[in-house]
Design an enzyme around this catalytic site. Sequence first.
Site, PDB file in Angstrom:
ATOM      1  NE  ARG A 271      -3.335 -14.917   5.938  1.00 41.77           N
ATOM      2  CZ  ARG A 271      -2.175 -14.808   6.588  1.00 41.77           C
ATOM      3  NH1 ARG A 271      -1.594 -15.849   7.114  1.00 41.77           N
ATOM      4  NH2 ARG A 271      -1.579 -13.637   6.704  1.00 41.77           N
ATOM      5  CG  HIS A 275      -3.543 -16.080  11.140  1.00 40.47           C
ATOM      6  ND1 HIS A 275      -3.377 -17.320  10.558  1.00 40.47           N
ATOM      7  CD2 HIS A 275      -3.898 -16.309  12.436  1.00 40.47           C
ATOM      8  CE1 HIS A 275      -3.616 -18.261  11.464  1.00 40.47           C
ATOM      9  NE2 HIS A 275      -3.937 -17.678  12.596  1.00 40.47           N
ATOM     10  CE1 TYR A 284       1.801 -12.208   7.331  1.00 41.18           C
ATOM     11  CE2 TYR A 284       1.453 -11.140   9.443  1.00 41.18           C
ATOM     12  CZ  TYR A 284       0.979 -11.913   8.411  1.00 41.18           C
ATOM     13  OH  TYR A 284      -0.310 -12.383   8.421  1.00 41.18           O
TER      14      TYR A 284
HETATM   15  C1  LIG Z   1      -0.585 -27.209  17.909  1.00 39.05           C
HETATM   16  C2  LIG Z   1      -0.715 -25.736  17.659  1.00 39.05           C
HETATM   17  N1  LIG Z   1       0.369 -24.957  17.725  1.00 39.05           N
HETATM   18  C3  LIG Z   1       0.275 -23.628  17.493  1.00 39.05           C
HETATM   19  C4  LIG Z   1      -0.942 -23.058  17.201  1.00 39.05           C
HETATM   20  C5  LIG Z   1      -1.045 -21.558  16.980  1.00 39.05           C
HETATM   21  N2  LIG Z   1      -1.342 -21.286  15.569  1.00 39.05           N
HETATM   22  C6  LIG Z   1      -2.607 -21.027  15.176  1.00 39.05           C
HETATM   23  S1  LIG Z   1      -2.704 -20.798  13.539  1.00 39.05           S
HETATM   24  C7  LIG Z   1      -1.058 -21.025  13.312  1.00 39.05           C
HETATM   25  C8  LIG Z   1      -0.462 -20.958  11.925  1.00 39.05           C
HETATM   26  C9  LIG Z   1      -0.911 -22.079  11.070  1.00 39.05           C
HETATM   27  O1  LIG Z   1      -0.548 -21.864   9.751  1.00 39.05           O
HETATM   28  P1  LIG Z   1      -0.964 -22.858   8.590  1.00 39.05           P
HETATM   29  O2  LIG Z   1      -0.914 -24.267   9.061  1.00 39.05           O
HETATM   30  O3  LIG Z   1      -0.141 -22.518   7.420  1.00 39.05           O
HETATM   31  O4  LIG Z   1      -2.497 -22.553   8.324  1.00 39.05           O
HETATM   32  P2  LIG Z   1      -3.229 -21.219   7.878  1.00 39.05           P
HETATM   33  O5  LIG Z   1      -3.568 -20.461   9.139  1.00 39.05           O
HETATM   34  O6  LIG Z   1      -2.318 -20.454   6.978  1.00 39.05           O
HETATM   35  O7  LIG Z   1      -4.462 -21.669   7.196  1.00 39.05           O
HETATM   36  C10 LIG Z   1      -0.425 -21.273  14.533  1.00 39.05           C
HETATM   37  C11 LIG Z   1       1.021 -21.490  14.708  1.00 39.05           C
HETATM   38  C12 LIG Z   1      -2.064 -23.924  17.159  1.00 39.05           C
HETATM   39  N3  LIG Z   1      -3.294 -23.472  16.852  1.00 39.05           N
HETATM   40  N4  LIG Z   1      -1.931 -25.247  17.363  1.00 39.05           N
END
Ligand SMILES: Cc1ncc(C[n+]2csc(CCOP(=O)(O)OP(=O)(O)O)c2C)c(N)n1
Length: 379
Positions: A271, A275, A284
Amino acid sequence: MTVMEQRGAYRPTPPPAWQPRTDPAPLLPDAEPYRVLGTDAAAKADPELLRRLYTELVKGRRYNAQATALTKQGRLAVYPSSTGQEACEVAAALVLAEQDWLFPSYRDTLAVVARGVDPVEALTLLRGDWHTGYDPREHRVAPLSTPLATQLPHAVGLAHAARLKGDDVVALAMVGDGGTSEGDFHEALNFAAVWQAPVVFLVQNNGFAISVPLAKQTAAPSLAHKAVGYGMPGRLVDGNDAAAVHEVLADAVRRARAGGGPTLVEAITYRVEAHTNADDATRYRVDAEVETWKRHDPIALLEQELTARGVLDEAAVESARQDAETLAASLRARMNQDPALDPMDLFAHVYAEPTPQLLEQREQLRAELAAGAAPEGAQ
Ligand SMILES: Cc1ncc(C[n+]2csc(CCOP(=O)(O)OP(=O)(O)O)c2C)c(N)n1
């Protein structure tokens, strides 16, 4: 006297014969992510497909940049950019047949647009305007899912139901590396394998779940290895190599369509941006890491291959850029128009039969709007 001698002639009854229920060896991912661009395999890739992938990648990157700019202008509430991950996004959309279904996460707007959803409608949810923002049935694209991994059991359910009905449908579900730690990921993969559902799981391992690096997320040798525990094949692919991602996904889709069951594909990518526009990634991770990945850029990789093969000349590169600018200009113009929104829509399409609480809240809002007052709690 040994213990065995003390026991005399006693021999325990041997346990019933045991053997693994399936041979795990064919399920294991390769030691290295699969690559096509810059390898001998590239010669076999269809030049038409590569050209199409290229045009979509260029458009996708421009779309990401435009959407991010719209957040700064207050036209979009939030945007999770997939810059650097465009190869996964575009390949996932192009690999599906018309009747198939795509189950995206919030980061997968590019896949949704490449599948045919209107570029503005694809942003409606992120703008905070209207529920899903598009009709999922029109292009067979499920809503962009914000709760992590919840789209995965939905994909399995849809694919399993289609199979029971005898419909020729494959579901491709996208999830991030962080999403693989969710219970929904486990439940979806387990049932997909037990039912041999026609599903392809695409994990975009982009290194981080917001600020959490993969090493703090799992001790598995790779995310693709998790497939073996469920009894499905795991494949590892270079997620920045559009030709490789397309080929691996196409194999998995073919297998699912032929009744061979699900596959878990882990695409190794990065990425490049934060985020979302609300995140500061410098807190980080170090710039040097980002720069290293930028040198393995999905667009540059494909452009080099196509130019070397004489499939892409300067005019074709310019034409892809023009298409991207046209898309961005139209997105800007349309997103700059204030949409006519009915606040009462908040209550539409929530349940087929609205609950008493929803009806009460709806009436409260209706009364406040009729009185010309700002809704309670609004500034
Ligand atoms: C069930 C749930 N728990 C926590 C969150 C908060 N949250 C949003 S994005 C994220 C990180 C997700 O990372 P990843 O699955 O690696 O996807 P990326 O954002 O890197 O595409 C979190 C913890 C959420 N959206 N849904």
